[in-house]
Design an enzyme around this catalytic site. Structure first.
Site, PDB file in Angstrom:
ATOM      1  N   ARG A  64       0.815  -1.218   0.000  1.00 38.21           N
ATOM      2  CA  ARG A  64       0.000   0.000   0.000  1.00 38.21           C
ATOM      3  C   ARG A  64       0.850   1.272   0.000  1.00 38.21           C
ATOM      4  O   ARG A  64       0.385   2.328  -0.416  1.00 38.21           O
ATOM      5  CB  ARG A  64      -1.008  -0.038   1.148  1.00 38.21           C
ATOM      6  N   GLU A 101       6.014 -11.130  14.417  1.00 30.21           N
ATOM      7  CA  GLU A 101       5.510 -11.725  15.651  1.00 30.21           C
ATOM      8  C   GLU A 101       5.930 -13.190  15.753  1.00 30.21           C
ATOM      9  O   GLU A 101       6.331 -13.665  16.808  1.00 30.21           O
ATOM     10  CB  GLU A 101       3.978 -11.601  15.690  1.00 30.21           C
TER      11      GLU A 101
END
Length: 178
Positions: A64, A101
């Site tokens: 994006r 993560e």
């Protein structure tokens, strides 16, 4: 009645609960891009911030960041450089790894994407944990660029990314916080 451009953009961002997993609220910029008024307001916010600064390139982070970065580069009469996810570029590349993560990821650029000393604005849609932006900044610096600022539409300050980016020595600008 005059509408604050930052509020116009913030109000156009869609919040999607429990996506991509339970407990996460995804901030979707698609409605900002679909609405000509909020899209123009968004680009104008960035243009007004950077139009008087001496820069050579805008680097947009996959994917994006490409949308905002390329339009901003066009409006500022600058070149655009993509910072891609690993394995997407066809020429000689240099990569920078960062932690996720669960595991690691990396971003890449062509080795000839920037010239030493070029002043580069780094753009993405959102700052969460900051890992991608820090990695992209390191990559640009390894190629000799002077990264002027990290810019994004959305900051999620509770996740600590904007703080991490600032601690790396890079100024941060965001349009809105959630």
């Amino acid at each position: 009645m005059m509408t604050d451009p930052n509020e116009l953009v913030r109000n156009a961002i869609r919040s999607v609960p429990d996506w991509p997993k339970e407990g996460v609220t995804f901030r979707d910029i698609t409605p900002v891009l679909q609405d000509p008024r909020s899209f123009r307001a968004l680009i104008d916010i960035f243009v007004y911030r950077y139009m008087r600064q001496r820069m050579d390139l805008v680097a947009g982070v996959d994917a994006r960041g490409f949308i905002i970065g390329s339009v901003l580069a066009y409006e500022l009469n600058l070149g655009f450089v993509p910072v891609r996810k690993s394995g997407k570029l066809p020429f000689n590349t240099v990569a920078e790894e960062y932690k996720l993560e669960y595991g690691n990821a990396s971003v890449e650029m062509h080795t000839d994407a920037v010239l030493p000393g070029q002043r580069v604005l780094l753009v993405d849609d959102l700052i969460a944990t900051g890992g991608t932006m820090v990695a992209a900044s390191r990559l640009l610096q390894r190629l000799g660029a002077n990264v002027v600022e990290a810019a994004a539409i959305i900051d999620l300050p509770d996740l600590g990314g904007s703080r991490l980016i600032r601690e790396s020595g890079l100024p941060v600008f965001t349009v809105c916080k959630f």
